[in-house]
Design a protein around this motif. Structure first.
Motif, PDB file in Angstrom:
ATOM      1  N   GLU A   1       0.834  -1.199   0.000  1.00 27.42           N
ATOM      2  CA  GLU A   1       0.000   0.000   0.000  1.00 27.42           C
ATOM      3  C   GLU A   1       0.872   1.254   0.000  1.00 27.42           C
ATOM      4  O   GLU A   1       1.904   1.317   0.677  1.00 27.42           O
TER       5      GLU A   1
ATOM      6  N   SER B   1       0.839   5.820  -0.397  1.00 31.29           N
ATOM      7  CA  SER B   1       0.021   7.028  -0.297  1.00 31.29           C
ATOM      8  C   SER B   1       0.301   7.937  -1.492  1.00 31.29           C
ATOM      9  O   SER B   1       1.453   8.074  -1.921  1.00 31.29           O
TER      10      SER B   1
ATOM     11  N   LYS C   1      -4.974   6.231  -0.269  1.00 30.79           N
ATOM     12  CA  LYS C   1      -4.123   5.054  -0.093  1.00 30.79           C
ATOM     13  C   LYS C   1      -4.482   4.057  -1.197  1.00 30.79           C
ATOM     14  O   LYS C   1      -5.661   3.774  -1.422  1.00 30.79           O
TER      15      LYS C   1
END
Length: 337
Positions: A167, A169, A182
């Motif tokens: 993941e 940002s 995200k």
């Protein structure tokens, strides 16, 4: 006519290679007997500064003939190849392949200018991809990825690749407002993607930067392929992975049907192939001669027996001819199928 044009374009690549040898031979004070465009019997020739500049009947490639290049007059004539320092001889030999690499960059600049350079503004978002699922929209401007400022689409793509399947940002500018999302990249066709396409901008500076970057990336992939070829770790058969002259003409012919810019791109790839392959330390190639010069330097300037070195090069040349015949035969089989 298309095939004739392809042969002429390929000849220009070979000619650029020979131009590298020619320029650095002149810089090093090595006598150049002839700089020929084409092969076969002479059609036209003019002499300037002790060098015959000629056009030959068959418009395929060209060659540079240097004084004492084969070692026969290694230390007899002051302007012979063998009478020069190791560094002068090395740069003369290496110039050919390096010029092919330079030509790759030159050819890629108009390709990327035509295509445009990716900005950090999103043009479209692919359905059912990670970016779509987290609400990223067309018109958003990507400002940061994992806290790192990005200024163009290339930097964004590199950051996405570096993130892997973890993941990450992404900070966006949406109509003057800062939005942070995200997103986890998805692997597709061997690449980590989030499913965004960028607004493309035509920029000379950006095209030059992308040309250098693409040349570097292609070089790395090419060296990896050569390593796999010699270790036998290719993900496919050798006959499927390599092509000879017939296969190359077929590839360029297919590219020509998609437009001139595709031909320029393929020619850039071929030029890089020629440059990298010629730097390999294989007898009969420039890389082997460079290797011999490095060994000569390590031996304190002691030269090899030119007859023995010539014999090794001849054997290597015959093996290359045999390999070329082999891949050409397979190219013909592919065309028949």
């Amino acid at each position: 006519m298309r095939i004739i044009l392809i042969i002429l374009l390929f000849s220009l690549i070979v000619l650029f290679h020979e131009l590298g040898h020619f320029i650095f031979a002149k810089r090093s004070g090595i006598g150049v007997i002839e700089f020929a465009v084409g092969m076969g019997p002479k059609v036209f020739s003019i002499e300037r500064g002790g060098t015959a500049y000629s056009f030959r009947l068959i418009p395929i490639g060209g060659f540079v003939a240097m004084e004492g290049e084969d070692g026969a007059e290694a230390e007899v004539e002051e302007n012979s190849f063998g009478s020069k320092t190791v560094w002068q001889r090395m740069q003369t030999i290496a110039a050919g392949p390096i010029f092919n690499i330079i030509l790759t960059v030159i050819l890629l600049i108009p390709v990327f200018f035509y295509m445009g350079s990716p900005t950090n503004k999103i043009d479209s978002v692919m359905n059912n991809m990670p970016a779509y699922e987290v609400g990223i929209k067309a018109g958003d401007v990507i400002e940061k990825v994992n806290g790192k400022t990005v200024t163009n689409g290339t930097e964004v793509s590199e950051a996405i690749t570096a993130a892997g399947n973890k993941e990450m940002s992404i900070t966006l500018d949406r109509d003057g407002k800062t939005v942070e999302v995200k997103v986890t990249p998805k692997e597709q066709d061997g690449r980590n993607m989030v499913g965004i396409q960028y607004v493309m901008e035509k920029s000379i500076f950006g095209s030059i930067k992308r040309a250098f970057s693409a040349t570097y990336q292609m070089t790395v992939r090419m060296l990896q392929f050569i390593g796999q070829l010699f270790t036998g770790n290719l993900p496919m058969k050798v006959t499927e992975a390599v092509s000879g002259p017939v296969g190359v003409i077929s590839i360029v012919n297919d590219a020509s049907q998609a437009g001139a810019i595709n031909v320029v791109y393929v020619m850039a790839v071929i030029s890089l192939n020629l440059g990298i392959l010629n730097l390999l330390p294989i007898p009969a190639l420039d890389g082997f001669r460079i290797l011999m010069l490095i060994i000569e330097l390590l031996r304190g300037g002691k030269k090899f027996n030119p007859e023995k070195e010539g014999m090794v090069n001849f054997i290597g040349f015959m093996l290359l001819i045999g390999f070329t015949i082999f891949v050409t035969y397979n190219d013909v089989l592919k065309l028949i199928k």
